[in-house]
Design an enzyme around this catalytic site. Sequence first.
Site, short mmCIF file in Angstrom:
data_model
loop_
_atom_site.label_atom_id
_atom_site.label_comp_id
_atom_site.label_asym_id
_atom_site.label_seq_id
_atom_site.Cartn_x
_atom_site.Cartn_y
_atom_site.Cartn_z
N TRP A 1 0.84 -1.19 0.00
CA TRP A 1 0.00 0.00 0.00
C TRP A 1 0.89 1.26 0.00
O TRP A 1 1.87 1.32 0.73
CB TRP A 1 -0.92 0.00 1.24
CG TRP A 1 -1.70 1.28 1.32
CD1 TRP A 1 -2.81 1.59 0.60
CD2 TRP A 1 -1.40 2.41 2.14
NE1 TRP A 1 -3.22 2.87 0.91
CE2 TRP A 1 -2.38 3.39 1.86
CE3 TRP A 1 -0.41 2.69 3.09
CZ2 TRP A 1 -2.39 4.63 2.48
CZ3 TRP A 1 -0.42 3.93 3.71
CH2 TRP A 1 -1.41 4.88 3.41
N ASP B 1 -15.37 9.70 -0.47
CA ASP B 1 -16.00 8.95 0.62
C ASP B 1 -16.72 9.88 1.61
O ASP B 1 -16.23 10.97 1.90
CB ASP B 1 -14.87 8.19 1.34
CG ASP B 1 -15.39 7.13 2.26
OD1 ASP B 1 -16.61 7.02 2.41
OD2 ASP B 1 -14.55 6.40 2.81
N ARG C 1 -10.29 -2.69 7.56
CA ARG C 1 -10.75 -1.29 7.50
C ARG C 1 -12.21 -1.19 7.97
O ARG C 1 -13.03 -0.53 7.37
CB ARG C 1 -10.62 -0.72 6.09
CG ARG C 1 -10.39 0.78 6.11
CD ARG C 1 -10.74 1.45 4.78
NE ARG C 1 -10.31 2.84 4.79
CZ ARG C 1 -10.86 3.79 4.05
NH1 ARG C 1 -11.83 3.53 3.22
NH2 ARG C 1 -10.42 5.03 4.11
N LYS D 1 -15.94 7.00 -9.20
CA LYS D 1 -14.70 6.45 -8.66
C LYS D 1 -15.09 5.18 -7.90
O LYS D 1 -15.73 5.26 -6.85
CB LYS D 1 -14.01 7.46 -7.73
CG LYS D 1 -12.73 6.91 -7.09
CD LYS D 1 -12.03 7.97 -6.24
CE LYS D 1 -10.86 7.38 -5.47
NZ LYS D 1 -10.26 8.33 -4.53
N ASP E 1 -14.17 2.20 -5.74
CA ASP E 1 -13.09 1.86 -4.81
C ASP E 1 -13.28 0.44 -4.27
O ASP E 1 -14.37 -0.14 -4.36
CB ASP E 1 -13.08 2.88 -3.67
CG ASP E 1 -11.70 3.06 -3.04
OD1 ASP E 1 -10.84 2.19 -3.24
OD2 ASP E 1 -11.50 4.08 -2.36
N MET E 2 -12.23 -0.11 -3.67
CA MET E 2 -12.27 -1.46 -3.11
C MET E 2 -11.15 -1.53 -2.07
O MET E 2 -9.99 -1.65 -2.43
CB MET E 2 -12.00 -2.44 -4.27
CG MET E 2 -12.44 -3.85 -4.09
SD MET E 2 -11.36 -4.79 -3.00
CE MET E 2 -12.01 -6.40 -3.23
N ASN E 3 -11.54 -1.40 -0.80
CA ASN E 3 -10.53 -1.11 0.21
C ASN E 3 -10.14 -2.24 1.16
O ASN E 3 -9.50 -1.98 2.18
CB ASN E 3 -10.98 0.10 1.04
CG ASN E 3 -10.67 1.39 0.33
OD1 ASN E 3 -9.59 1.55 -0.22
ND2 ASN E 3 -11.62 2.31 0.30
N CYS F 1 -10.10 2.14 -8.40
CA CYS F 1 -9.24 2.42 -7.25
C CYS F 1 -9.36 1.23 -6.30
O CYS F 1 -10.41 0.62 -6.20
CB CYS F 1 -9.76 3.69 -6.57
SG CYS F 1 -8.90 4.11 -5.04
N ASP G 1 -2.35 5.62 -3.22
CA ASP G 1 -2.80 6.58 -2.20
C ASP G 1 -1.66 7.50 -1.79
O ASP G 1 -1.89 8.47 -1.06
CB ASP G 1 -3.32 5.83 -0.96
CG ASP G 1 -4.80 5.53 -1.08
OD1 ASP G 1 -5.44 6.06 -2.01
OD2 ASP G 1 -5.33 4.76 -0.25
#
Length: 726
Positions: free
Chosen positions: A199, A367, A443, A476, A478-480, A526, A548
């Site tokens: 990351w 977010d 997360r 956007k 995302d996939m966190n 992302c 990031d």
Amino acid sequence: MAIIVKDGCFKLDTKNTTYAFHITKFGFLMHTHYGAKVSDVNLDYVFPLVRNRSYINSPAEDTGMVLNLTDAPQEYSGFGVGDFRTTALRIRHNDGSRAADLRYCDYEIIDGVVQPEKLPCATLNDAQNVQTLKITLKDSATDVYVNMYYTVYEDTDVITRFNEIINKGNTPVYVEKAASLQLDLFNRDYDLVQFEGRWAQERHMKRAPLASGTQGFVSRRGTSSHNHSPFFCLCEHSATETAGGVYGFHLVYSGNHRTEVEVAQFDNPRVLMGINDEGFCWKLDGAEKFTTPQAFMTYSADGFGAMSRNLHKFIREQIFRPKWKGVRRPLLINNWEATYFDFDQQKLIDLATTAGKLGIELLVMDDGWFGHREDDKTSLGDWVPYKKRLPAGLKPLAEGINNAGLKFGIWMEPEMISEDSDLYKAHPDWVLEIPGRGRSIGRNQYVLNLVNDEVKEYVVGAIFGVLESANIEYLKWDMNRHLTEVYSATLSADSQGEAYHRYVLAVYEILDRVITKFPNLLIEHCSGGGGRFDTGMLYYSPQIWTSDDTDAIERLDIQHGTSFGFPITSMGSHVSAVPNHQSGRVTSMSMRANVAYSGTFGYELDINKLTDEEREMIKAQTAFYKENYDIINNGDYFRFAKNDHFVSWGFATPDRKEMLIFFVQLEGGPNGSDAFVKLNCADNAVCYKDIESGKTYYGDTLKNIGLCFPLTQGERKAYCKHFKAE
Ligand code: GLA
């Protein structure tokens, strides 16, 4: 003609390369060449030792079983029948045995492309001289067939490949491993070049000579991962940016992947690339088939630079949807590092109003706009506007942004669910989990079980609902967090090995449906930055948030590494605040922009908190980027230098009449010195004018002596030089 077939020999020619193999005595396919172009169709005579060792001195010759298969260069190898290396295909039969003895059956030449079903892949977008070779192999003892597809893009020096495994028998078989690409080479005089990371530090280039045994990389995270995009190179030991043989390999896939390079007993390397077989097993009932993801490869005899340019062009032209081919995308501002969770409608409109005056064209609300999301602990899955921030919903916000002259974009993380959400209250069983085990949390969130159609339909509906509720032109996605406890109650016990891949297929299906319904929507992908930076995702979204980490100095490594396999126009790259939020480093506004220009450029800071002088700089920067959009996004990219003291890269138009050169000094010294950067993109015959100074240079001077930049006292200075033909 891209494909020539003669006397059992197959030769696939692109403009500068040849790929060749032939059928041997017992029906095996022997690989003979991939590299610079050769004219022979039958190359068997070049390899007497390999041929003899593998195919003739076999004690079991009469039966057709070949014990020394392990030394033979093959096109697609099967496990369990005498090849003791890592093999491309491992099949478990209904009786529990594992064997695949693959013999040639048939071939077909098809004009144009053949695409793997339900998977992202290369297209035939205006490409000329494209043919596909289909080869069918059969397991000698069962009715398992393999169709191999090679599509030859003659003009771009790229060959794509994928395979179908078909069970034509009556009893089930289990595909435990099925590589997308196999390439057997003949000596180990290569370096493996991989792009490792974590990351905020994705895709740092690492180069090491091949060693005996197996080397390579994998992802087990359910995504392609920050650790390794499914892309790598093999090169001659002496290869440089401008000379030497270099192969580049991509897997068009966004889930678990495996790349193996095994240097076997006679120093012969075998390359395999495909879905990671760990945790994978695909059940094929009679008449069913499994389709591997597509892989593609290129070869250049002229070093890494030319190899990258082949891939850049191919991805821009054949992987990006036609909708985005060569099309200018908006210059954006994203509010994440500007506000984090501390924003409301007015703040975003204020940001957009200032942004509009500075030449910015799109505001992306990141977010925090949904459910009751105050921080990253809640609300994923509840895709309804947060009343506190957006009291009247998305429509008036979008209108406010549009009135400021900007397009409006929105952030979503559709694959996720928070425990503190209405969705979770209603459907706690929609989480990816194994019954009887704890659920790992990452997360503060879980992954939705997209293998379950009901969940998938909910996600599609939620995205459609958001996109229909206002004038949203950009998403956007995302996939966190990564996948754990991968299991789906919707699959039988003997199909659980399909869950990882079915998850990826569901993501692709959702993306496909979104794009079909909203064809003008631009998607930025992302995953905690660049954790799913792969050509699978680029098929749906022509730009991906590269990392990031927005620090300009850190980005030099990240963008440099990424540039080996991915076009500049795919890399999201923003100017952010200082001290930088990830590294704490302070760099000048000009340095930050000079690094961020090499990507899909934008801003990610509170421009209302800047000085007037800084805002004037932004105005000049956006004007510069727009003026040079084409050369950066559609031009040819060159890496000139990267060392402890400076980094230099640049762009040239295909006709070489214009060049844009960047240089970053990393550290200064007490005495100062000159750094010469040889501009190998210059055309010898052209006389170039430095637009800023008016000074003129001959192309061969810039190429052979170089352009001089001062290494002066102090650290971190950035320069950009723009040349045009006189
Ligand atoms: C991830 C992304 C960031 C931002 C945050 C929001 O970390 O990479 O750009 O969108 O999520 O939570």
